[in-house]
Design a protein around this motif. Structure first.
Motif, short mmCIF file in Angstrom:
data_model
loop_
_atom_site.label_atom_id
_atom_site.label_comp_id
_atom_site.label_asym_id
_atom_site.label_seq_id
_atom_site.Cartn_x
_atom_site.Cartn_y
_atom_site.Cartn_z
N GLU A 52 -5.12 -7.51 10.97
CA GLU A 52 -6.21 -6.80 10.30
C GLU A 52 -6.67 -7.52 9.03
O GLU A 52 -7.84 -7.47 8.67
CB GLU A 52 -5.77 -5.37 10.00
CG GLU A 52 -6.89 -4.35 10.10
CD GLU A 52 -7.67 -4.42 11.41
OE1 GLU A 52 -7.09 -4.79 12.45
OE2 GLU A 52 -8.88 -4.14 11.40
N GLN A 56 -10.58 -8.54 8.55
CA GLN A 56 -11.38 -8.17 7.38
C GLN A 56 -11.90 -9.41 6.65
O GLN A 56 -13.04 -9.42 6.19
CB GLN A 56 -10.55 -7.28 6.45
CG GLN A 56 -10.22 -5.95 7.12
CD GLN A 56 -9.50 -4.98 6.22
OE1 GLN A 56 -9.23 -5.28 5.05
NE2 GLN A 56 -9.19 -3.82 6.75
N ALA A 117 -8.04 2.06 15.62
CA ALA A 117 -8.30 2.29 14.21
C ALA A 117 -7.35 1.42 13.41
O ALA A 117 -6.15 1.42 13.65
CB ALA A 117 -8.07 3.76 13.86
N GLU A 119 -5.99 -0.78 9.90
CA GLU A 119 -5.85 -0.83 8.46
C GLU A 119 -5.15 -2.13 8.10
O GLU A 119 -4.17 -2.51 8.72
CB GLU A 119 -5.02 0.37 8.01
CG GLU A 119 -5.16 0.66 6.55
CD GLU A 119 -4.71 2.08 6.21
OE1 GLU A 119 -4.58 2.35 5.01
OE2 GLU A 119 -4.48 2.89 7.13
N LYS B 2 -8.92 0.28 5.08
CA LYS B 2 -9.33 0.47 6.47
C LYS B 2 -10.53 -0.41 6.77
O LYS B 2 -11.44 -0.54 5.94
CB LYS B 2 -9.69 1.94 6.70
CG LYS B 2 -8.49 2.87 6.69
CD LYS B 2 -8.72 4.02 7.67
CE LYS B 2 -7.44 4.76 7.96
NZ LYS B 2 -6.85 5.38 6.75
N THR B 3 -10.54 -0.97 7.95
CA THR B 3 -11.63 -1.86 8.31
C THR B 3 -12.97 -1.12 8.33
O THR B 3 -14.00 -1.67 7.93
CB THR B 3 -11.32 -2.52 9.67
OG1 THR B 3 -10.11 -3.27 9.52
CG2 THR B 3 -12.42 -3.47 10.09
N ASN B 4 -12.92 0.16 8.74
CA ASN B 4 -14.17 0.95 8.73
C ASN B 4 -14.75 1.06 7.33
O ASN B 4 -15.96 0.99 7.14
CB ASN B 4 -13.91 2.38 9.22
CG ASN B 4 -13.39 2.38 10.62
OD1 ASN B 4 -13.56 1.39 11.33
ND2 ASN B 4 -12.75 3.46 11.01
N GLU B 5 -13.84 1.24 6.35
CA GLU B 5 -14.32 1.36 4.97
C GLU B 5 -14.97 0.06 4.51
O GLU B 5 -15.99 0.07 3.84
CB GLU B 5 -13.14 1.67 4.03
CG GLU B 5 -12.61 3.07 4.18
CD GLU B 5 -11.30 3.29 3.41
OE1 GLU B 5 -10.72 4.37 3.56
OE2 GLU B 5 -10.88 2.36 2.69
#
Lengths: 184, 213
Positions: A52, A56, A117, A119, B2-5
């Motif tokens: 992750e 990102q 989902a 993180e 979080k990647t969504n954030e």
């Protein structure tokens, strides 16, 4: 090549300043990036938790470097080149051999999609604390709380253009901080 | 985080961007570097004084044809390599063409000359000056081009650095040709070609250090 077609349409809109297209593009790409990094990290013997961080980091690069995309060219090789560059960089920083990063067909980056989902190991709040106050507030109001630039300007007592500049600079510093954090 | 954030953060207030700017930056840097090289040659070394003679003009044109074709070919590829994945799109094998051409002409001219003259033909009068001047004059265009490339995001840093060195070497050789009095093809092939290759190798070595992002 329907994925390429759809993603390229989103990219074209996002380059013209369409926020919704940009969000859809990043969301779609994050799934592809996740499954790419997951399999590559596994193959290089790195812990899966790093996936992750890389997703990102790649998303931030795709965002901040979107002006380096040539709209006359397909999008897939551009995304793949960024993803691979960041992977090699990550493996080099973590002192793993890069001989194991095969040169795939660029389409490999779209071959699968992983939307669990997710993180990263980064604590955004902690990183935020390291930003100068004006940048932190500008980012907080506009990017996290969803205020408009004008509202953020009112609330913080800065001019709207100062808010914009602070968001821009803050994002850059944040990118650098995230990159540094993932070195560990 | 979080990647969504992160995605939400990145996609609020998305500004329109100009995708041609990175190429424009590099072109401006090449022009600025060329202007600096010209000034250095004209004011520090001086323009050759015999330019009213046909012989001098012919060789000036020959040198410019060689160095400018290097600059044009190499910059054509460089502006593709500055974007991520540019290295998947094109290879720059064509950039050897000017070198091949000048080496063939040099070989013919050597073959038709008596062996006892070879040393004079190859070394000319000012080979050492040429060897020092071209790489030195190339420093400013190289710095200008590399700083423009840094505003983009190349993913093949060795080849991008090499192309930047090739362009800078070509720009420098173009300016130096205005000064250089050695008018023989083997000289041009060895000392112009060689120093430009030297700049290319330097660019390839410095690329990963200077262009990393």
């Amino acid at each position: 090549m329907t994925k390429e077609f759809d993603l390229k349409a989103l990219m074209t809109a996002s380059l013209q300043g369409d926020s919704n297209a940009h969000r859809s593009l990043l969301t779609a790409l994050s799934g592809h990036l996740r499954s790419y990094y997951k399999s590559r990290l596994l193959r290089s013997g790195r812990p899966a938790e790093e996936t992750e961080d890389l997703v990102q980091e790649a998303l931030i690069v795709i965002h901040t470097q979107r002006h380096t995309y040539d709209p006359e060219q397909p999008l897939t090789p551009w995304v793949y080149a960024i993803a691979r560059y960041k992977l090699i960089d990550h493996l080099r920083r973590t002192r793993t051999t890069t001989a194991d990063v095969p040169l795939d067909n660029a389409e490999y980056i779209l071959a699968s999609d992983d939307n669990a989902a997710a993180e990263s190991q980064l604590d955004l709040a902690k990183l935020f604390e390291r930003l100068p106050e004006r940048m932190r507030l500008s980012l907080q109001y506009v990017k996290l709380d969803g205020l408009s630039v004008a509202e953020a300007a009112d609330r913080s007592g800065m001019s709207p253009s100062a808010v914009k500049v602070n968001i821009h600079r803050g994002l850059k510093i944040l990118t650098a901080l995230i990159a540094r954090e993932t070195k560990a | 985080m979080k990647t969504n954030e992160l995605i939400s953060m990145l996609s609020s207030q998305v500004d329109p961007v100009d995708t041609r700017e990175v190429v424009r930056n590099v072109r401006i840097a090449i022009l600025v570097g060329a202007a600096a090289s010209l000034l250095a040659v004209v004011f520090v070394l001086g323009v050759r004084t015999d330019l009213n003679e046909i012989h001098a003009q012919v060789f000036l044109i020959a040198k410019l044809a060689f160095s400018l074709s290097v600059v044009i070919l190499a910059s054509h590829y460089l502006v593709k390599y500055i974007r991520p994945g540019g290295e998947f799109r094109v290879r720059f094998a064509l950039t050897v063409l000017p070198f091949l051409a000048i080496m063939i002409i040099a070989a013919i001219s050597l073959a038709t000359a008596p062996r006892s003259h070879w040393e004079t033909i190859v070394f000319g009068s000012y080979w050492l000056e040429c060897l020092i001047a071209i790489p030195t004059v190339a420093v400013v265009p190289f710095a200008a081009i590399m700083s423009a490339v840094r505003l983009a995001a190349p993913t093949d840093l060795v080849r991008t650095g090499a192309l930047a060195g090739l362009v800078a070497g070509g720009v420098s050789a173009t300016a130096y040709a205005l000064h250089c009095m050695d008018d023989l093809f083997p000289f041009i092939a060895l000392w112009y070609g060689g120093t430009i290759v030297l700049c290319t190798v330097a660019g390839a070595v410095l690329g990963p250090k200077l262009l990393h992002w």
